[in-house]
Design a protein around this motif. Structure first.
Motif: not given
Length: 307
Positions: A200-210
């Motif tokens: 259960d491990f998620t990498v959020d690419a959109v989060k980088d933009m913040h």
């Protein structure tokens, strides 16, 4: 104004060679000189945040120490890397190497477990170690965090690397964020996907933009060192679009502009998209990054030492 003919003398400094290039016109040597002078300006300006993009096989090509030393010396503030350069940096941190003078037919190399990058070679045995070690690191990070951005993941990986020459390790320890929008397109990404099959491990690419947009908006000026083209070049340029573009930049690429591809596009073209500011200071050099960048960096540092 006349073109000055280049003079070579025994024991001349790199900066002296660049000075000879400076008056030689707008062919390759003149472009190298312009890029060198602009790089020195970029590094010396305390109000400029330096963004470096790493496209192509720069670590296999021998630039690992160059990039790591720039991080240690505070000469780069942010990196946008391909997944491949991250993978190859970690490969060496885990005890692997890149090899030369192997040669042979590619099908024969395949049977021997050897992969080829032009005239640089890798071993499947080294990648097997990479796979085991990166999985251990994923397990440790996932035990503490369930959702991370790509940049956060690379930061956490860097903190767990015990290698004074590692790009990731030095970036983490010196608070130089590394962004890798194409991370999944690499052996690192493949192992991450495999790990996610039963974790259960998620990498959020959109989060980088913040985070990235905050860095851009909080920068008085931004300079770009664009090594190679492709996604890393565009991500670096586009990240500055909302603030009107880069203030200064150099790019080194082997690609040409006639096809309309981003990789070969002159930096001036970025002005039309507001990815480089109108009036920005830009320099493009057509050539091999592994030859030209060490030359202009050595010249720039030599120039700064003598100023």
């Amino acid at each position: 104004m006349k073109v000055n003919q280049i003079k070579i003398k025994k024991d001349m400094k790199v900066s002296e060679l660049i000075e000879e290039f400076d008056g030689s016109g707008v062919l390759g040597s003149g472009r190298v000189s312009r890029a060198c002078n602009l790089l020195a300006k970029m590094i010396a300006d305390e109000d400029t945040n330096v963004f470096m993009s790493l496209g192509g096989p720069l670590v296999p090509g021998g630039l690992r120490f160059v990039i790591s030393d720039m991080i240690k010396n505070g000469q780069v503030n942010l990196i946008v890397s391909s997944g491949a350069n991250i993978t190859h940096d970690l490969l060496e941190s885990f005890g692997g190497s890149h090899y030369r003078d192997v040669g042979g037919d590619d099908e024969e190399l395949n049977s021997q477990g050897i992969g080829r990058i032009a005239d640089v070679y890798t071993s499947s045995e080294d990648f097997e170690i990479f796979e085991k070690e990166i999985t251990k690191i994923f397990e440790k990070i996932a035990s503490e965090k369930k959702v991370v951005s790509i940049q956060e993941l690379l930061y956490e990986v860097g903190l767990l690397i015990d290698d004074e020459n590692s790009i990731l390790a030095n970036a983490a320890r010196n608070n130089v964020p590394i962004f890798a929008p194409g991370l999944i397109d690499s052996m690192f990404g493949l192992q991450l996907w495999m790990f996610n099959q039963d974790h259960d491990f998620t990498v959020d690419a959109v989060k980088d933009m913040h985070y990235l947009s905050d860095i851009v908006f909080n920068s008085e000026k931004v300079g770009g060192i664009l090594l190679g083209g492709g996604l890393t070049k565009h991500y670096t340029l586009a990240s500055n679009l909302l603030k009107g573009g880069l203030d200064m930049a150099i790019q080194i690429t082997m690609d040409r502009p006639e096809t309309g591809s981003l990789s070969g596009a002159p930096l001036e073209e970025a002005k039309s998209w507001s990815k480089a500011k109108c009036g920005s200071d830009l320099a493009t050099v057509i050539g091999d990054v592994t030859v030209i960048f060490p030359l202009i960096l050595a010249g720039a540092l030599d120039k700064l030492d003598s100023d």
